[in-house]
Design a protein around this motif. Structure first.
Motif, PDB file in Angstrom:
ATOM      1  N   LEU A 204       0.821  -1.271  -0.096  1.00 58.36           N
ATOM      2  CA  LEU A 204      -0.013  -0.017  -0.056  1.00 58.36           C
ATOM      3  C   LEU A 204       0.866   1.293  -0.015  1.00 58.36           C
ATOM      4  O   LEU A 204       1.816   1.326   0.762  1.00 58.36           O
ATOM      5  CB  LEU A 204      -0.996   0.095   1.237  1.00 58.36           C
ATOM      6  N   SER A 205       0.254   2.336  -0.710  1.00 60.74           N
ATOM      7  CA  SER A 205       0.959   3.646  -0.668  1.00 60.74           C
ATOM      8  C   SER A 205       0.823   4.342   0.706  1.00 60.74           C
ATOM      9  O   SER A 205      -0.419   4.075   1.526  1.00 60.74           O
ATOM     10  CB  SER A 205       0.320   4.476  -1.642  1.00 60.74           C
ATOM     11  N   THR A 206       1.734   4.855   1.267  1.00 59.46           N
ATOM     12  CA  THR A 206       1.484   5.557   2.666  1.00 59.46           C
ATOM     13  C   THR A 206       1.088   6.958   2.493  1.00 59.46           C
ATOM     14  O   THR A 206       0.565   7.708   3.178  1.00 59.46           O
ATOM     15  CB  THR A 206       2.956   5.686   3.500  1.00 59.46           C
ATOM     16  N   ASP A 207       0.965   7.422   1.202  1.00 59.73           N
ATOM     17  CA  ASP A 207       0.535   8.619   0.812  1.00 59.73           C
ATOM     18  C   ASP A 207      -1.057   8.453   0.190  1.00 59.73           C
ATOM     19  O   ASP A 207      -1.087   7.894  -0.804  1.00 59.73           O
ATOM     20  CB  ASP A 207       1.288   9.603  -0.044  1.00 59.73           C
ATOM     21  N   VAL A 208      -2.005   9.421   0.649  1.00 61.52           N
ATOM     22  CA  VAL A 208      -3.429   9.082   0.240  1.00 61.52           C
ATOM     23  C   VAL A 208      -3.917  10.604  -0.229  1.00 61.52           C
ATOM     24  O   VAL A 208      -3.614  11.529   0.670  1.00 61.52           O
ATOM     25  CB  VAL A 208      -4.389   8.588   1.349  1.00 61.52           C
ATOM     26  N   PRO A 209      -4.374  10.850  -1.362  1.00 61.25           N
ATOM     27  CA  PRO A 209      -4.645  12.061  -1.767  1.00 61.25           C
ATOM     28  C   PRO A 209      -5.898  12.706  -1.011  1.00 61.25           C
ATOM     29  O   PRO A 209      -6.654  11.957  -0.574  1.00 61.25           O
ATOM     30  CB  PRO A 209      -5.301  11.886  -3.256  1.00 61.25           C
ATOM     31  N   ILE A 243      -8.939   3.052  -0.742  1.00 63.18           N
ATOM     32  CA  ILE A 243      -7.572   3.280  -0.328  1.00 63.18           C
ATOM     33  C   ILE A 243      -6.743   1.950  -0.373  1.00 63.18           C
ATOM     34  O   ILE A 243      -5.583   1.956  -1.035  1.00 63.18           O
ATOM     35  CB  ILE A 243      -7.661   3.471   1.197  1.00 63.18           C
ATOM     36  N   ALA A 244      -7.157   0.712  -0.012  1.00 66.23           N
ATOM     37  CA  ALA A 244      -6.460  -0.184  -0.136  1.00 66.23           C
ATOM     38  C   ALA A 244      -7.156  -1.437  -1.141  1.00 66.23           C
ATOM     39  O   ALA A 244      -6.018  -1.884  -1.923  1.00 66.23           O
ATOM     40  CB  ALA A 244      -6.608  -0.896   1.262  1.00 66.23           C
ATOM     41  N   GLN A 245      -8.057  -1.460  -1.421  1.00 70.08           N
ATOM     42  CA  GLN A 245      -8.610  -2.300  -2.274  1.00 70.08           C
ATOM     43  C   GLN A 245      -8.324  -2.191  -3.554  1.00 70.08           C
ATOM     44  O   GLN A 245      -7.901  -3.322  -4.491  1.00 70.08           O
ATOM     45  CB  GLN A 245     -10.271  -2.407  -2.179  1.00 70.08           C
ATOM     46  N   PRO A 246      -8.148  -1.054  -4.207  1.00 63.32           N
ATOM     47  CA  PRO A 246      -7.562  -0.769  -5.757  1.00 63.32           C
ATOM     48  C   PRO A 246      -6.031  -1.293  -5.808  1.00 63.32           C
ATOM     49  O   PRO A 246      -6.139  -1.954  -6.749  1.00 63.32           O
ATOM     50  CB  PRO A 246      -7.896   0.663  -6.016  1.00 63.32           C
ATOM     51  N   THR A 247      -5.224  -1.278  -4.679  1.00 63.30           N
ATOM     52  CA  THR A 247      -4.121  -1.921  -4.924  1.00 63.30           C
ATOM     53  C   THR A 247      -3.935  -3.400  -4.731  1.00 63.30           C
ATOM     54  O   THR A 247      -3.334  -3.919  -5.421  1.00 63.30           O
ATOM     55  CB  THR A 247      -3.179  -1.380  -3.555  1.00 63.30           C
ATOM     56  N   ARG A 248      -4.952  -3.770  -3.883  1.00 66.42           N
ATOM     57  CA  ARG A 248      -4.803  -5.339  -3.718  1.00 66.42           C
ATOM     58  C   ARG A 248      -5.576  -6.180  -4.456  1.00 66.42           C
ATOM     59  O   ARG A 248      -5.328  -7.429  -4.704  1.00 66.42           O
ATOM     60  CB  ARG A 248      -5.288  -5.454  -2.015  1.00 66.42           C
ATOM     61  N   SER A 249      -6.685  -5.742  -5.103  1.00 65.04           N
ATOM     62  CA  SER A 249      -7.692  -6.694  -5.768  1.00 65.04           C
ATOM     63  C   SER A 249      -6.889  -7.146  -7.045  1.00 65.04           C
ATOM     64  O   SER A 249      -7.331  -8.167  -7.288  1.00 65.04           O
ATOM     65  CB  SER A 249      -8.773  -5.672  -6.258  1.00 65.04           C
ATOM     66  N   PRO A 250      -5.996  -6.664  -7.599  1.00 62.80           N
ATOM     67  CA  PRO A 250      -5.324  -7.304  -8.656  1.00 62.80           C
ATOM     68  C   PRO A 250      -4.711  -8.606  -8.379  1.00 62.80           C
ATOM     69  O   PRO A 250      -4.446  -9.482  -9.163  1.00 62.80           O
ATOM     70  CB  PRO A 250      -4.369  -6.059  -9.212  1.00 62.80           C
TER      71      PRO A 250
END
Ligand code: HSE
Length: 327
Positions: A204-209, A243-250
């Protein structure tokens, strides 16, 4: 409740206690590290008994195909049990621990939290420590941290409390029980993949827009209001994760189709359970959940994943508990 194991006539009985802790769904989609809910089944069981020498020893683990470490510094159950000993000033007591894994490894069903919580609760009961639930939560978090590198409480807290829980992740973490709308039922599919929580957190990115953060914390607040008001429409709209699901779901083949199938079949929301790979749908009732589970199974099969376990469960209202019987 303290059970007594069968022993030969010459030996005094060895008191032992066995506890069950349920599977949990971390995040509940919109609240990364904040919301978690407990399922009635499946779960892990841990039995704790006195040993004559000091130290905490894992004597056996069942259902893990030999993959879980038995060294007491590396096993979540012994780490949690030792934390209970230390917290209650009983560090000189010796314990033997036996574990029955009902939950998959790295499956996104809160397996490390369940073993940690069951061990903490069994130890607390065996020794009648009188520790508070808050203290037991902290003890179990020691185990979770050992397994995942992070003391996130969104699996441990619902495994201990039951129900749907929100946690403020300050130290010490504070768990707050939320209302569970009548009928709320979980359809969860565990594809036979493994995603380590530690790796999925590091991804996960530690920066969130800021715009995403605003939308996300609005959804967290909306979910709480929706739960209090039993407003299914608001609950449904709140169950989004930017936040998390877009990075993990792939990492989960077919995730987009499985989630869409769950919603199409009537789930009020669907997403990764914890850090995945399990995918769950939240449903208004048992009948909807059975339809949703079947739709998700078919979508996974279309993605080439037909080795799956399927669970339909109400939200557990009891949390970790003592269960009877030892050999
Ligand atoms: N909140 C945790 C995460 C849950 O998403 O990393 C892990 O089960």
């Amino acid at each position: 409740m303290v059970e007594f194991s069968a022993n030969t006539k010459a030996e005094p009985p060895t008191p032992c206690v066995r506890a069950f802790a349920p599977a949990t769904v971390g995040n509940v989609i919109c609240g990364f590290d904040v919301f978690g809910l407990a399922m009635e089944t499946p779960g892990d069981e841990v039995e704790v008994r006195h040993r004559s020498d000091p130290g905490v020893v894992i004597t056996a683990i069942h259902g893990d195909e030999g993959r879980i470490p038995t060294e007491s510094d590396h096993n979540v159950a012994s780490v949690a049990a030792r934390a209970v000993l230390m917290e209650s000033g009983m560090g000189n007591i010796g314990l033997d621990i036996e574990i029955w894994k009902g939950l998959p490894l790295s499956g996104g069903m809160g397996g490390s939290a369940a073993s940690s919580v069951a061990a903490a609760v069994a130890t607390d009961t065996l020794l009648e420590t009188g520790l508070t639930k808050e203290a037991l939560l902290q003890c179990a978090l020691n185990g979770e941290k050992r397994a995942t590198g992070s003391a996130h409480p969104d699996n441990v807290a619902p495994a201990l409390h039951g129900g749907l829980v929100m946690v403020r992740p300050d130290a010490p973490a504070v768990a707050i029980d939320l209302p569970v709308p009548r009928g709320l039922t979980i359809a969860l599919i565990h594809p036979h993949l493994e995603l380590e929580t530690k790796a999925m957190r590091e991804a996960l990115s530690t920066d969130v827009p800021l715009t995403l953060a605003v939308a996300q914390w609005a959804d967290c607040a909306a979910l709480v209001v929706g739960l209090y008001e039993e407003d299914w429409d608001l609950i449904s709209r709140a169950l989004m994760d930017r936040i998390a699901q877009p990075t993990r779901s792939p990492f989960v083949p077919g995730f987009t189709e499985v989630r869409a199938a769950a919603i199409e079949a009537g789930a009020v929301g669907a997403g990764l359970s914890g850090s995945g790979p399990s995918v769950f749908g939240l449903c208004r009732n048992l009948r909807d959940a059975e339809v949703v589970a079947n739709a998700m199974i078919q979508a996974f099969a279309s993605a080439g994943l037909d080795r799956i376990d399927s669970y339909v469960s109400p939200v557990d209202s009891r949390g970790a508990r003592i269960v009877g019987g030892t050999a």
